[in-house]
Motif scaffolding. Structure first.
Motif, PDB file in Angstrom:
ATOM      1  N   LEU A  18     -29.493  96.400 -17.419  1.00  0.00           N
ATOM      2  CA  LEU A  18     -28.287  97.191 -17.654  1.00  0.00           C
ATOM      3  C   LEU A  18     -27.040  96.437 -17.210  1.00  0.00           C
ATOM      4  N   HIS A  19     -27.173  95.707 -16.116  1.00  0.00           N
ATOM      5  CA  HIS A  19     -26.047  94.908 -15.637  1.00  0.00           C
ATOM      6  C   HIS A  19     -25.617  93.909 -16.702  1.00  0.00           C
ATOM      7  N   SER A  20     -26.588  93.214 -17.290  1.00  0.00           N
ATOM      8  CA  SER A  20     -26.270  92.232 -18.329  1.00  0.00           C
ATOM      9  C   SER A  20     -25.702  92.901 -19.572  1.00  0.00           C
ATOM     10  N   LEU A  21     -26.306  94.021 -19.964  1.00  0.00           N
ATOM     11  CA  LEU A  21     -25.865  94.718 -21.170  1.00  0.00           C
ATOM     12  C   LEU A  21     -24.435  95.219 -21.029  1.00  0.00           C
ATOM     13  N   LEU A  22     -24.148  95.898 -19.936  1.00  0.00           N
ATOM     14  CA  LEU A  22     -22.827  96.494 -19.751  1.00  0.00           C
ATOM     15  C   LEU A  22     -21.752  95.459 -19.435  1.00  0.00           C
ATOM     16  N   ALA A  23     -22.180  94.262 -19.019  1.00  0.00           N
ATOM     17  CA  ALA A  23     -21.217  93.202 -18.725  1.00  0.00           C
ATOM     18  C   ALA A  23     -21.050  92.236 -19.892  1.00  0.00           C
ATOM     19  N   ALA A 164     -29.485  84.644 -15.538  1.00  0.00           N
ATOM     20  CA  ALA A 164     -28.121  85.105 -15.810  1.00  0.00           C
ATOM     21  C   ALA A 164     -27.091  84.011 -15.560  1.00  0.00           C
ATOM     22  N   ILE A 165     -27.346  83.158 -14.571  1.00  0.00           N
ATOM     23  CA  ILE A 165     -26.400  82.082 -14.260  1.00  0.00           C
ATOM     24  C   ILE A 165     -26.200  81.170 -15.464  1.00  0.00           C
ATOM     25  N   ARG A 166     -27.272  80.887 -16.185  1.00  0.00           N
ATOM     26  CA  ARG A 166     -27.170  80.005 -17.356  1.00  0.00           C
ATOM     27  C   ARG A 166     -26.247  80.606 -18.407  1.00  0.00           C
ATOM     28  N   PHE A 167     -26.412  81.907 -18.673  1.00  0.00           N
ATOM     29  CA  PHE A 167     -25.553  82.567 -19.655  1.00  0.00           C
ATOM     30  C   PHE A 167     -24.124  82.698 -19.142  1.00  0.00           C
ATOM     31  N   GLU A 168     -23.985  82.966 -17.850  1.00  0.00           N
ATOM     32  CA  GLU A 168     -22.656  83.108 -17.266  1.00  0.00           C
ATOM     33  C   GLU A 168     -21.881  81.799 -17.355  1.00  0.00           C
ATOM     34  N   GLU A 169     -22.566  80.693 -17.099  1.00  0.00           N
ATOM     35  CA  GLU A 169     -21.879  79.406 -17.146  1.00  0.00           C
ATOM     36  C   GLU A 169     -21.491  79.043 -18.579  1.00  0.00           C
ATOM     37  N   ASP A 170     -22.323  79.408 -19.547  1.00  0.00           N
ATOM     38  CA  ASP A 170     -21.956  79.186 -20.952  1.00  0.00           C
ATOM     39  C   ASP A 170     -20.685  79.963 -21.287  1.00  0.00           C
ATOM     40  N   LYS A 171     -20.602  81.195 -20.772  1.00  0.00           N
ATOM     41  CA  LYS A 171     -19.423  82.022 -21.014  1.00  0.00           C
ATOM     42  C   LYS A 171     -18.185  81.429 -20.347  1.00  0.00           C
ATOM     43  N   LEU A 172     -18.364  80.885 -19.149  1.00  0.00           N
ATOM     44  CA  LEU A 172     -17.237  80.289 -18.433  1.00  0.00           C
ATOM     45  C   LEU A 172     -16.747  79.016 -19.118  1.00  0.00           C
ATOM     46  N   GLN A 184     -18.216  71.871 -13.145  1.00  0.00           N
ATOM     47  CA  GLN A 184     -19.674  71.754 -13.127  1.00  0.00           C
ATOM     48  C   GLN A 184     -20.115  70.364 -12.689  1.00  0.00           C
ATOM     49  N   ALA A 185     -19.385  69.355 -13.138  1.00  0.00           N
ATOM     50  CA  ALA A 185     -19.738  67.976 -12.815  1.00  0.00           C
ATOM     51  C   ALA A 185     -19.418  67.624 -11.367  1.00  0.00           C
ATOM     52  N   SER A 186     -18.523  68.386 -10.745  1.00  0.00           N
ATOM     53  CA  SER A 186     -18.061  68.055  -9.397  1.00  0.00           C
ATOM     54  C   SER A 186     -18.756  68.845  -8.295  1.00  0.00           C
ATOM     55  N   VAL A 187     -19.203  70.064  -8.626  1.00  0.00           N
ATOM     56  CA  VAL A 187     -19.720  70.971  -7.597  1.00  0.00           C
ATOM     57  C   VAL A 187     -21.108  71.468  -7.990  1.00  0.00           C
ATOM     58  N   PRO A 188     -22.075  71.457  -7.054  1.00  0.00           N
ATOM     59  CA  PRO A 188     -23.428  71.932  -7.367  1.00  0.00           C
ATOM     60  C   PRO A 188     -23.461  73.427  -7.651  1.00  0.00           C
ATOM     61  N   LYS A 189     -24.495  73.845  -8.357  1.00  0.00           N
ATOM     62  CA  LYS A 189     -24.609  75.242  -8.777  1.00  0.00           C
ATOM     63  C   LYS A 189     -24.882  76.184  -7.606  1.00  0.00           C
ATOM     64  N   LEU A 190     -25.936  75.904  -6.837  1.00  0.00           N
ATOM     65  CA  LEU A 190     -26.342  76.819  -5.774  1.00  0.00           C
ATOM     66  C   LEU A 190     -26.571  76.152  -4.420  1.00  0.00           C
ATOM     67  N   ILE A 191     -27.006  74.908  -4.419  1.00  0.00           N
ATOM     68  CA  ILE A 191     -27.290  74.214  -3.162  1.00  0.00           C
ATOM     69  C   ILE A 191     -26.092  73.360  -2.785  1.00  0.00           C
ATOM     70  N   PRO A 192     -25.356  73.736  -1.741  1.00  0.00           N
ATOM     71  CA  PRO A 192     -24.128  73.008  -1.389  1.00  0.00           C
ATOM     72  C   PRO A 192     -24.402  71.611  -0.850  1.00  0.00           C
ATOM     73  N   THR A 193     -23.492  70.694  -1.156  1.00  0.00           N
ATOM     74  CA  THR A 193     -23.563  69.337  -0.614  1.00  0.00           C
ATOM     75  C   THR A 193     -22.512  69.128   0.465  1.00  0.00           C
ATOM     76  N   PHE A 194     -21.641  70.142   0.639  1.00  0.00           N
ATOM     77  CA  PHE A 194     -20.583  70.119   1.647  1.00  0.00           C
ATOM     78  C   PHE A 194     -19.610  68.967   1.437  1.00  0.00           C
ATOM     79  N   SER A 204     -14.164  78.552  -9.920  1.00  0.00           N
ATOM     80  CA  SER A 204     -14.406  79.855 -10.516  1.00  0.00           C
ATOM     81  C   SER A 204     -14.240  80.949  -9.481  1.00  0.00           C
ATOM     82  N   THR A 205     -13.596  82.030  -9.861  1.00  0.00           N
ATOM     83  CA  THR A 205     -13.457  83.165  -8.951  1.00  0.00           C
ATOM     84  C   THR A 205     -14.613  84.131  -9.122  1.00  0.00           C
ATOM     85  N   LEU A 206     -15.561  83.784  -9.987  1.00  0.00           N
ATOM     86  CA  LEU A 206     -16.668  84.688 -10.213  1.00  0.00           C
ATOM     87  C   LEU A 206     -17.721  84.464  -9.147  1.00  0.00           C
ATOM     88  N   LYS A 207     -18.994  84.577  -9.499  1.00  0.00           N
ATOM     89  CA  LYS A 207     -20.033  84.544  -8.490  1.00  0.00           C
ATOM     90  C   LYS A 207     -20.613  83.159  -8.353  1.00  0.00           C
TER      91      LYS A 207
END
Length: 207
Positions: A18-23, A164-172, A184-194, A204-207
């Protein structure tokens, strides 16, 4: 007991779908045509609906009988608390920074509530800090309370979010073009390199 666990699995699955559908953009476009100027309140109404549904699922999850997946130890509990608290801190930072826009409250004071790309905070180190914090919190909690109900919830949330992240990034990418591709080329998706991103690159101001 297995029947209750299946229902719990279905509830979490429906919640995520529902989250994906309504968003989705398609649904938003249709609702924008139907609702007209009132569409500005859509995100706020959706946020309230999602919160109420989430409370119901959690109530059901905690009310059913379940069993432990494994026996906890002092080390597993300590690791779980550390990971969960770290996740909570990350989530708090993100929610505090973006609560107004993510909740839809911005629509009450500003008609144009489109998100923008910014450079600040934890987004310098990871593209989806809110998701990272969520993963850390739910799996840290599982180490503290290794119940089948918690495992079901964590698994559904994790699998759904990674997809969902894959679809969200395509949208972004469609929304921000080369700016987001550079991000995307400068910053990792989920695992930070600091490694802090130089000022001037997008965030991105999203998630």
């Amino acid at each position: 007991m297995p029947g209750n666990h299946i229902i719990l699995f279905l509830l979490w699955t429906v919640y995520c779908l529902l989250h994906s559908l309504l968003a989705s953009i398609a649904i938003k476009i249709k609702l924008a045509v139907i609702l007209g100027n009132q569409f500005r309140y859509y995100r706020l109404v959706y946020t309230i609906f999602a919160f109420v549904f989430l409370v119901y699922i959690l109530y059901y999850q905690f009310s059913i009988e379940t069993m432990a997946v494994f026996k906890t130890t002092m080390f597993s509990r300590l690791a779980g608390v550390t990971i969960a608290l770290t996740g909570l801190v990350i989530m708090f930072i993100c929610i505090k920074k973006y609560f107004i826009s993510l909740s839809g409250l911005l629509s009450l004071v500003k008609e144009d509530s489109h998100s923008t790309l910014i450079i600040s905070g934890v987004h310098k180190y990871v593209r989806h800090p809110l998701y990272l914090g969520t993963f850390a919190f739910i799996w840290g909690a599982f180490l503290c309370f290794p119940l089948w109900t918690v495992l079901i919830a964590d698994t559904v949330i994790t699998v759904y979010t990674l997809i969902a992240i894959r679809f969200e990034e395509d949208k972004l990418v469609k929304e921000y073009g080369n700016s987001y591709k550079q991000y995307q080329a400068s910053v990792p998706k989920l695992i930070p390199t600091f490694r802090s991103v130089p000022v001037g690159e997008p965030r991105s101001t999203l998630k």
